[in-house]
Design a protein around this motif. Structure first.
Motif, PDB file in Angstrom:
ATOM      1  N   LEU A   1      13.013  24.196  -1.606  1.00 17.91           N
ATOM      2  CA  LEU A   1      13.528  25.046  -2.571  1.00 17.91           C
ATOM      3  C   LEU A   1      11.978  25.923  -3.409  1.00 17.91           C
ATOM      4  CD1 LEU A   1      16.286  23.687  -5.030  1.00 17.91           C
ATOM      5  CD2 LEU A   1      16.561  25.753  -3.367  1.00 17.91           C
ATOM      6  N   ALA A   2      11.144  24.799  -3.507  1.00 18.42           N
ATOM      7  CA  ALA A   2       9.837  25.441  -3.815  1.00 18.42           C
ATOM      8  C   ALA A   2       9.046  26.170  -2.890  1.00 18.42           C
ATOM      9  CB  ALA A   2       9.029  24.304  -4.287  1.00 18.42           C
ATOM     10  N   LEU A   3       9.373  25.905  -1.442  1.00 21.56           N
ATOM     11  CA  LEU A   3       8.736  26.416  -0.458  1.00 21.56           C
ATOM     12  C   LEU A   3       9.371  27.538   0.123  1.00 21.56           C
ATOM     13  CD1 LEU A   3       7.611  23.311   1.674  1.00 21.56           C
ATOM     14  CD2 LEU A   3       6.189  24.733   0.350  1.00 21.56           C
ATOM     15  N   GLY A   4      10.595  27.934  -0.557  1.00 23.56           N
ATOM     16  CA  GLY A   4      11.382  29.085  -0.019  1.00 23.56           C
ATOM     17  C   GLY A   4      11.868  28.806   1.442  1.00 23.56           C
ATOM     18  N   LEU A   5      12.081  27.820   1.773  1.00 18.17           N
ATOM     19  CA  LEU A   5      12.587  27.383   3.145  1.00 18.17           C
ATOM     20  C   LEU A   5      13.959  26.988   3.241  1.00 18.17           C
ATOM     21  CD1 LEU A   5       9.930  25.032   4.699  1.00 18.17           C
ATOM     22  CD2 LEU A   5      10.514  27.408   5.028  1.00 18.17           C
ATOM     23  N   ILE A   6      14.753  27.452   4.281  1.00 14.49           N
ATOM     24  CA  ILE A   6      16.172  26.840   4.469  1.00 14.49           C
ATOM     25  C   ILE A   6      15.945  26.031   5.962  1.00 14.49           C
ATOM     26  CG2 ILE A   6      18.351  27.847   5.590  1.00 14.49           C
ATOM     27  CD1 ILE A   6      17.757  30.554   4.047  1.00 14.49           C
ATOM     28  N   ARG A   7      16.204  24.813   5.833  1.00 12.96           N
ATOM     29  CA  ARG A   7      16.016  23.735   6.702  1.00 12.96           C
ATOM     30  C   ARG A   7      17.365  23.052   6.972  1.00 12.96           C
ATOM     31  NH1 ARG A   7      11.108  21.145   7.697  1.00 12.96           N
ATOM     32  NH2 ARG A   7      10.497  21.944   5.600  1.00 12.96           N
ATOM     33  N   ALA A   8      17.798  22.924   8.189  1.00 14.16           N
ATOM     34  CA  ALA A   8      18.969  22.092   8.355  1.00 14.16           C
ATOM     35  C   ALA A   8      18.742  20.523   7.912  1.00 14.16           C
ATOM     36  CB  ALA A   8      19.288  22.058   9.930  1.00 14.16           C
ATOM     37  N   VAL A   9      19.912  20.079   7.388  1.00 13.62           N
ATOM     38  CA  VAL A   9      19.695  18.524   7.347  1.00 13.62           C
ATOM     39  C   VAL A   9      19.750  17.760   8.556  1.00 13.62           C
ATOM     40  CG1 VAL A   9      21.078  16.664   6.405  1.00 13.62           C
ATOM     41  CG2 VAL A   9      21.080  18.722   5.060  1.00 13.62           C
ATOM     42  N   GLY A  10      18.901  16.941   8.967  1.00 13.15           N
ATOM     43  CA  GLY A  10      18.878  16.417  10.061  1.00 13.15           C
ATOM     44  C   GLY A  10      18.454  17.291  11.163  1.00 13.15           C
ATOM     45  N   ASP A  11      19.158  17.135  12.450  1.00 17.81           N
ATOM     46  CA  ASP A  11      18.978  17.771  13.638  1.00 17.81           C
ATOM     47  C   ASP A  11      19.669  19.223  13.556  1.00 17.81           C
ATOM     48  OD1 ASP A  11      18.877  19.172  16.129  1.00 17.81           O
ATOM     49  OD2 ASP A  11      18.956  17.017  17.363  1.00 17.81           O
ATOM     50  N   PRO A  12      18.898  20.218  13.605  1.00 16.97           N
ATOM     51  CA  PRO A  12      19.664  21.693  13.403  1.00 16.97           C
ATOM     52  C   PRO A  12      20.905  21.904  14.535  1.00 16.97           C
ATOM     53  CG  PRO A  12      17.478  21.913  14.072  1.00 16.97           C
ATOM     54  CD  PRO A  12      17.509  20.504  13.647  1.00 16.97           C
ATOM     55  N   GLN A  13      20.433  21.314  15.748  1.00 22.98           N
ATOM     56  CA  GLN A  13      21.425  21.705  16.938  1.00 22.98           C
ATOM     57  C   GLN A  13      22.897  20.745  16.776  1.00 22.98           C
ATOM     58  OE1 GLN A  13      19.971  22.134  20.806  1.00 22.98           O
ATOM     59  NE2 GLN A  13      18.075  21.762  20.382  1.00 22.98           N
ATOM     60  N   VAL A  14      22.672  19.711  16.226  1.00 27.99           N
ATOM     61  CA  VAL A  14      23.761  19.033  15.712  1.00 27.99           C
ATOM     62  C   VAL A  14      24.644  19.715  14.578  1.00 27.99           C
ATOM     63  CG1 VAL A  14      24.657  16.594  14.729  1.00 27.99           C
ATOM     64  CG2 VAL A  14      22.857  16.947  16.334  1.00 27.99           C
ATOM     65  N   ARG A  15      23.738  19.906  13.471  1.00 33.82           N
ATOM     66  CA  ARG A  15      24.580  20.867  12.301  1.00 33.82           C
ATOM     67  C   ARG A  15      25.171  22.022  12.937  1.00 33.82           C
ATOM     68  NH1 ARG A  15      23.084  16.665  10.262  1.00 33.82           N
ATOM     69  NH2 ARG A  15      25.213  16.436  11.119  1.00 33.82           N
ATOM     70  N   PHE A  16      24.471  22.838  13.915  1.00 29.76           N
ATOM     71  CA  PHE A  16      25.192  24.103  14.348  1.00 29.76           C
ATOM     72  C   PHE A  16      26.353  23.796  15.198  1.00 29.76           C
ATOM     73  CE2 PHE A  16      20.832  26.322  13.024  1.00 29.76           C
ATOM     74  CZ  PHE A  16      21.274  26.403  11.971  1.00 29.76           C
ATOM     75  N   ALA A  17      26.081  22.633  15.787  1.00 28.54           N
ATOM     76  CA  ALA A  17      27.287  22.306  17.078  1.00 28.54           C
ATOM     77  C   ALA A  17      28.424  22.053  16.174  1.00 28.54           C
ATOM     78  CB  ALA A  17      26.863  21.294  17.950  1.00 28.54           C
ATOM     79  N   GLU A  18      28.343  21.533  14.971  1.00 25.71           N
ATOM     80  CA  GLU A  18      29.486  21.078  14.041  1.00 25.71           C
ATOM     81  C   GLU A  18      30.288  22.358  13.548  1.00 25.71           C
ATOM     82  OE1 GLU A  18      27.596  16.980  12.321  1.00 25.71           O
ATOM     83  OE2 GLU A  18      27.488  18.848  11.188  1.00 25.71           O
TER      84      GLU A  18
ATOM     85  N   LEU B   1      18.438  34.648  -1.092  1.00 18.48           N
ATOM     86  CA  LEU B   1      17.391  33.981  -1.659  1.00 18.48           C
ATOM     87  C   LEU B   1      16.191  34.534  -1.540  1.00 18.48           C
ATOM     88  CD1 LEU B   1      18.782  30.386  -1.438  1.00 18.48           C
ATOM     89  CD2 LEU B   1      19.140  31.837  -3.163  1.00 18.48           C
ATOM     90  N   GLY B   2      15.861  35.481  -0.313  1.00 23.53           N
ATOM     91  CA  GLY B   2      14.634  35.830   0.233  1.00 23.53           C
ATOM     92  C   GLY B   2      13.826  34.654   0.570  1.00 23.53           C
ATOM     93  N   PHE B   3      14.467  33.343   1.323  1.00 18.50           N
ATOM     94  CA  PHE B   3      13.765  32.597   1.938  1.00 18.50           C
ATOM     95  C   PHE B   3      13.506  32.841   3.226  1.00 18.50           C
ATOM     96  CE2 PHE B   3      15.074  28.670  -1.058  1.00 18.50           C
ATOM     97  CZ  PHE B   3      14.492  29.459  -2.208  1.00 18.50           C
ATOM     98  N   ARG B   4      12.573  31.997   3.905  1.00 18.20           N
ATOM     99  CA  ARG B   4      12.581  31.963   5.326  1.00 18.20           C
ATOM    100  C   ARG B   4      13.191  30.844   6.013  1.00 18.20           C
ATOM    101  NH1 ARG B   4       8.988  29.436   9.092  1.00 18.20           N
ATOM    102  NH2 ARG B   4       8.022  28.104   7.488  1.00 18.20           N
ATOM    103  N   VAL B   5      13.956  31.069   7.077  1.00 16.83           N
ATOM    104  CA  VAL B   5      14.382  29.934   7.814  1.00 16.83           C
ATOM    105  C   VAL B   5      13.366  29.059   8.787  1.00 16.83           C
ATOM    106  CG1 VAL B   5      16.040  29.362   9.706  1.00 16.83           C
ATOM    107  CG2 VAL B   5      16.738  31.201   8.128  1.00 16.83           C
ATOM    108  N   GLU B   6      13.330  27.936   8.445  1.00 12.22           N
ATOM    109  CA  GLU B   6      12.227  27.008   8.931  1.00 12.22           C
ATOM    110  C   GLU B   6      12.476  27.146  10.409  1.00 12.22           C
ATOM    111  OE1 GLU B   6      11.521  23.152  11.113  1.00 12.22           O
ATOM    112  OE2 GLU B   6      13.394  23.816  10.318  1.00 12.22           O
TER     113      GLU B   6
ATOM    114  N   ALA C   1      15.325  28.175  15.706  1.00 11.76           N
ATOM    115  CA  ALA C   1      14.987  27.946  17.057  1.00 11.76           C
ATOM    116  C   ALA C   1      16.407  27.499  17.718  1.00 11.76           C
ATOM    117  CB  ALA C   1      13.842  27.277  17.530  1.00 11.76           C
ATOM    118  N   ALA C   2      17.103  26.540  16.873  1.00 13.38           N
ATOM    119  CA  ALA C   2      18.094  26.105  17.077  1.00 13.38           C
ATOM    120  C   ALA C   2      19.419  27.223  17.461  1.00 13.38           C
ATOM    121  CB  ALA C   2      18.613  24.849  16.333  1.00 13.38           C
ATOM    122  N   ILE C   3      19.257  28.300  16.697  1.00 12.88           N
ATOM    123  CA  ILE C   3      20.572  29.127  16.512  1.00 12.88           C
ATOM    124  C   ILE C   3      20.750  29.782  17.924  1.00 12.88           C
ATOM    125  CG2 ILE C   3      21.135  31.496  15.654  1.00 12.88           C
ATOM    126  CD1 ILE C   3      19.773  30.717  12.840  1.00 12.88           C
ATOM    127  N   PRO C   4      19.769  30.280  18.855  1.00 17.18           N
ATOM    128  CA  PRO C   4      20.286  30.873  20.017  1.00 17.18           C
ATOM    129  C   PRO C   4      21.053  29.739  21.031  1.00 17.18           C
ATOM    130  CG  PRO C   4      18.165  31.601  19.398  1.00 17.18           C
ATOM    131  CD  PRO C   4      18.501  30.625  18.362  1.00 17.18           C
TER     132      PRO C   4
END
Length: 463
Positions: free
Chosen positions: A149-166, A181-186, A191-194
């Motif tokens: 939150l302080a860094l303005g980052l959107i980061r998946a919990v754990g492995d993003p490929q696992v989170r996005f597969a769920e 939020l005006g945040f940047r995606v980590e 990279a896991a989205i595509p």
């Protein structure tokens, strides 16, 4: 800033359920509280079984509803406002890209937080800390969400490929949070989205529409839309917009069609119809792009193609009919630019077309002004020219001229009696003719003049 009333209510719920409930505030409301933003629904998590939650709520004279017992969720109503209370749970395997095939209740709070999408949403706060204002020290944050939150980052919990597969909607949620939020995606999360587009492809269009709608009315929609374009999600759900990217326009535009579209969003208030219309208003330009012998780029007739694209996409996304109509009206009329040379009659005819489409002059004005400003030139002349046009149109509208056949001083029955005919296509044609005459000069809207004009028209009209 904390909502003191809601804090008092969740304190009452916590007292009713008892200390062994380990009741925590979780989810978006907590995230927004930590950001100093006003949040939406306040969701709660507990160590209790959902049936025990209902029993204790009943004993404390609180009304509860079993809104999702299979997923551990009970809704407690306090003064008519719902508060979802969900038992700590772990998720089993995901097979459909949306829901786990089973949930396990009775897990720890940390395990419950581990199943959530992003670290900034994997936070929990004991409800008693709300009263004590001990937010920072009492916060349960096993995945570094507070730091993100302080860094303005959107980061998946754990492995993003696992989170996005769920859940295939999670990549779009990342884009939506970036816009809100005006945040940047980590980097690793983006990279896991595509790599998980095949899961996203299975998401129901109704869910996609809701997320896209939230993204578009966010404070920085361009952040989310750029992410859609970079990650392949744009091609998945809005492929008709891909040709806008890097489609040059030339003067008076400073940017290509895509960047002009993003700039337009920034100049519009966050109202759904305006933002959706902005997304589609120039979607037809790539198909209509031509370059003349002098090197000038033109897009003649692009409005009709844009209208077709807007309708196709909104129907595909199952958008509400009312929204479809509002967007179509804005797209249809966005290219109309009244000139100082227009007569008052021409201006009134334009007002009539807006009224016929159910488009308020204020909304057309806001859209046109934003569209002009989004060209990227000197805003001064744009504002002056637009103000002059709007002032004239508002002045004419204030005179309340008849803008529809229903406003004519002779109604359909009177015209049928005058003609000695029953209704038919001729009646609509006559009403359109009379309305056109009245728009030219509203003083003509009185029975005697209309009757005389109708007789002349009827004498020359086919039976």
């Amino acid at each position: 800033m904390i909502d003191a009333r809601r804090a008092e209510v969740v304190g009452r719920i916590g007292a009713a359920l008892g200390p062994e409930a380990q009741l925590h505030l979780v989810g978006g409301a907590l995230r927004d509280l930590l950001l100093g933003r006003s949040g939406g629904d306040w969701d709660l998590a507990t160590a209790l079984d959902p049936r025990e939650v209902m029993a204790r709520a009943k004993a404390a004279h609180l009304r509860s509803l079993p809104t999702g017992l299979q997923h551990g969720t009970v809704t407690i109503l306090v003064e008519g406002e719902p508060y979802e209370v969900t038992s700590f749970r772990g998720d089993g395997p995901y097979l459909d890209g949306r829901r786990p095939i089973e949930v396990r209740l009775g897990v720890s709070l940390e395990e419950d937080l581990a199943r959530r999408d992003f670290t900034i949403n994997a936070l929990a706060l004991p409800v008693e800390a709300l009263a004590e204002r001990a937010w920072r020290t009492a916060l349960v944050d096993p995945f570094g969400g507070q730091a993100d939150l302080a860094l303005g980052l959107i980061r998946a919990v754990g492995d993003p490929q696992v989170r996005f597969a769920e859940d295939g909607l999670r990549p779009l949620r990342a884009c939506r949070f970036a816009a809100q939020l005006g945040f940047r995606v980590e980097d690793a999360t983006e990279a896991a989205i595509p790599r998980r587009l095949e899961v996203a492809r299975r998401v129901a269009v109704e869910r996609v529409f809701v997320e896209l709608g939230k993204l578009l009315v966010a404070r920085a929609p361009s952040e989310g839309l750029e992410l859609l374009a970079r990650t392949g999600l744009l091609d998945l759900w809005l492929p008709e917009l891909r040709p806008l990217v890097d489609c040059p326009q030339g003067l008076p535009h400073r940017w290509d069609v895509w960047r002009h579209t993003l700039a337009l969003m920034a100049h519009l208030r966050p109202e759904p119809a305006l933002r959706w219309a902005a997304l589609f208003h120039d979607a037809g330009k790539p198909r209509k792009r031509t370059v003349d012998d002098g090197g000038r780029i033109r897009f003649l007739g692009h409005e009709a193609v844009s209208l077709e694209i807007a309708q196709t996409v909104l129907v595909r996304l199952k958008a509400p009919k009312a929204l479809q109509g509002q967007v179509q009206a804005l797209v249809r009329h966005h290219g109309t630019h009244p000139e100082p040379s227009w007569s008052d009659g021409a201006c009134r005819r334009f007002l009539a077309r807006l009224a016929d489409d159910g488009l308020a002059l204020a909304d057309w004005s806001a859209f046109r002004r934003a569209d002009q400003l989004a060209r990227g030139g000197d805003p001064g002349p744009v504002e002056d020219e637009h103000t002059a046009i709007l002032t004239r149109l508002e002045g004419l509208a204030a005179q309340r001229p008849p803008l529809a056949a229903a406003h004519l001083a002779l109604d359909g029955r009177a015209l049928m009696a005058l003609a000695g005919r029953s209704g038919g296509p001729w009646l609509g044609a006559l009403q359109r003719h009379l309305l056109d005459q009245v728009l030219e000069d509203p003083r003509r809207n009185e029975p005697a003049w209309l009757e005389g004009e109708a007789r002349v028209w009827l004498a020359g009209a086919p039976e």
